[in-house]
Design a protein around this motif. Structure first.
Motif, PDB file in Angstrom:
ATOM      1  N   GLU A   1       0.820  -1.210   0.000  1.00  0.00           N
ATOM      2  CA  GLU A   1       0.000   0.000   0.000  1.00  0.00           C
ATOM      3  C   GLU A   1       0.861   1.270   0.000  1.00  0.00           C
ATOM      4  N   GLN A   2       2.167   1.101   0.022  1.00  0.00           N
ATOM      5  CA  GLN A   2       3.167   2.160  -0.099  1.00  0.00           C
ATOM      6  C   GLN A   2       3.041   3.267   0.949  1.00  0.00           C
ATOM      7  N   PRO A   3       3.053   2.895   2.228  1.00  0.00           N
ATOM      8  CA  PRO A   3       3.047   3.942   3.262  1.00  0.00           C
ATOM      9  C   PRO A   3       4.409   4.644   3.295  1.00  0.00           C
ATOM     10  N   GLN A   4       4.428   5.844   3.850  1.00  0.00           N
ATOM     11  CA  GLN A   4       5.691   6.572   3.972  1.00  0.00           C
ATOM     12  C   GLN A   4       6.626   5.883   4.952  1.00  0.00           C
ATOM     13  N   SER A   5       6.072   5.374   6.056  1.00  0.00           N
ATOM     14  CA  SER A   5       6.890   4.640   7.021  1.00  0.00           C
ATOM     15  C   SER A   5       6.042   3.544   7.651  1.00  0.00           C
ATOM     16  N   ILE A   6       6.732   2.543   8.188  1.00  0.00           N
ATOM     17  CA  ILE A   6       6.055   1.414   8.810  1.00  0.00           C
ATOM     18  C   ILE A   6       6.893   0.935   9.991  1.00  0.00           C
ATOM     19  N   SER A   7       6.217   0.630  11.088  1.00  0.00           N
ATOM     20  CA  SER A   7       6.891   0.062  12.256  1.00  0.00           C
ATOM     21  C   SER A   7       5.963  -0.978  12.865  1.00  0.00           C
ATOM     22  N   HIS A   8       6.554  -1.905  13.614  1.00  0.00           N
ATOM     23  CA  HIS A   8       5.714  -2.912  14.255  1.00  0.00           C
ATOM     24  C   HIS A   8       6.307  -3.322  15.595  1.00  0.00           C
ATOM     25  N   SER A   9       5.434  -3.823  16.450  1.00  0.00           N
ATOM     26  CA  SER A   9       5.859  -4.351  17.745  1.00  0.00           C
ATOM     27  C   SER A   9       5.066  -5.622  18.010  1.00  0.00           C
ATOM     28  N   LEU A  10       5.667  -6.526  18.776  1.00  0.00           N
ATOM     29  CA  LEU A  10       5.022  -7.782  19.148  1.00  0.00           C
ATOM     30  C   LEU A  10       4.561  -7.665  20.588  1.00  0.00           C
ATOM     31  N   LEU A  11       3.300  -8.004  20.811  1.00  0.00           N
ATOM     32  CA  LEU A  11       2.708  -7.837  22.131  1.00  0.00           C
ATOM     33  C   LEU A  11       1.931  -9.077  22.532  1.00  0.00           C
ATOM     34  N   ARG A  12       1.913  -9.330  23.818  1.00  0.00           N
ATOM     35  CA  ARG A  12       1.025 -10.345  24.378  1.00  0.00           C
ATOM     36  C   ARG A  12      -0.128  -9.603  25.004  1.00  0.00           C
ATOM     37  N   THR A  13      -1.319  -9.748  24.405  1.00  0.00           N
ATOM     38  CA  THR A  13      -2.445  -8.945  24.843  1.00  0.00           C
ATOM     39  C   THR A  13      -3.758  -9.584  24.413  1.00  0.00           C
ATOM     40  N   ARG A  14      -4.833  -8.953  24.783  1.00  0.00           N
ATOM     41  CA  ARG A  14      -6.177  -9.323  24.328  1.00  0.00           C
ATOM     42  C   ARG A  14      -6.598  -8.247  23.333  1.00  0.00           C
ATOM     43  N   ARG A  15      -7.194  -8.661  22.247  1.00  0.00           N
ATOM     44  CA  ARG A  15      -7.570  -7.710  21.210  1.00  0.00           C
ATOM     45  C   ARG A  15      -8.894  -8.133  20.598  1.00  0.00           C
ATOM     46  N   SER A  16      -9.699  -7.154  20.226  1.00  0.00           N
ATOM     47  CA  SER A  16     -10.946  -7.424  19.510  1.00  0.00           C
ATOM     48  C   SER A  16     -11.066  -6.421  18.373  1.00  0.00           C
ATOM     49  N   GLU A  17     -12.164  -6.479  17.678  1.00  0.00           N
ATOM     50  CA  GLU A  17     -12.404  -5.545  16.566  1.00  0.00           C
ATOM     51  C   GLU A  17     -12.440  -4.126  17.082  1.00  0.00           C
ATOM     52  N   PRO A  18     -12.048  -3.138  16.317  1.00  0.00           N
ATOM     53  CA  PRO A  18     -11.555  -3.230  14.960  1.00  0.00           C
ATOM     54  C   PRO A  18     -10.066  -3.589  14.933  1.00  0.00           C
ATOM     55  N   LEU A  19      -9.669  -4.281  13.893  1.00  0.00           N
ATOM     56  CA  LEU A  19      -8.276  -4.681  13.741  1.00  0.00           C
ATOM     57  C   LEU A  19      -7.512  -3.734  12.815  1.00  0.00           C
ATOM     58  N   THR A  20      -8.211  -2.815  12.193  1.00  0.00           N
ATOM     59  CA  THR A  20      -7.594  -1.758  11.388  1.00  0.00           C
ATOM     60  C   THR A  20      -8.182  -0.445  11.861  1.00  0.00           C
ATOM     61  N   ILE A  21      -7.309   0.475  12.266  1.00  0.00           N
ATOM     62  CA  ILE A  21      -7.764   1.746  12.817  1.00  0.00           C
ATOM     63  C   ILE A  21      -7.090   2.873  12.048  1.00  0.00           C
ATOM     64  N   SER A  22      -7.894   3.670  11.373  1.00  0.00           N
ATOM     65  CA  SER A  22      -7.381   4.791  10.606  1.00  0.00           C
ATOM     66  C   SER A  22      -7.462   6.066  11.438  1.00  0.00           C
ATOM     67  N   ALA A  23      -6.441   6.905  11.342  1.00  0.00           N
ATOM     68  CA  ALA A  23      -6.436   8.164  12.082  1.00  0.00           C
ATOM     69  C   ALA A  23      -7.507   9.111  11.548  1.00  0.00           C
ATOM     70  N   GLU A  24      -7.970   8.852  10.337  1.00  0.00           N
ATOM     71  CA  GLU A  24      -8.980   9.725   9.716  1.00  0.00           C
ATOM     72  C   GLU A  24     -10.387   9.432  10.221  1.00  0.00           C
ATOM     73  N   GLY A  25     -10.531   8.393  11.020  1.00  0.00           N
ATOM     74  CA  GLY A  25     -11.863   8.122  11.564  1.00  0.00           C
ATOM     75  C   GLY A  25     -12.311   6.786  11.196  1.00  0.00           C
TER      76      GLY A  25
END
Length: 81
Positions: free
Chosen positions: A57-81
């Motif tokens: 998708e050609q983002p300007q930058s990308i970073s990631h971290s590995l976490l042990r956690t509980r997660r539910s929807e939404p799995l994609t969160i845009s800063a635009e809303g």
């Protein structure tokens, strides 16, 4: 894949011990959650394909971290809303 994997992932997520990767991009500003996985090794083995998909998708930058956690929807969160 074993038919028990999906229920085990769900159980691990419910208890907050599942492994997830939080992938953050800028340009566009989006946070993606990739998981759940039972083991860190399982997550790491699948993560590169997911990161390649995000990079397409050609983002300007990308970073990631590995976490042990509980997660539910939404799995994609845009800063635009």
């Amino acid at each position: 894949m074993s038919p028990l994997i999906r229920p085990l992932r769900s159980l691990a997520n419910g208890f907050g011990v599942a492994w997830w990767s939080r992938v953050q991009t800028s340009g566009p500003d989006v946070t993606y959650w990739f998981g759940p996985f039972i083991t860190r090794k399982g997550l790491e083995s699948e993560l590169s394909a997911f990161l390649d998909d995000v990079k397409s998708e050609q983002p300007q930058s990308i970073s990631h971290s590995l976490l042990r956690t509980r997660r539910s929807e939404p799995l994609t969160i845009s800063a635009e809303g």
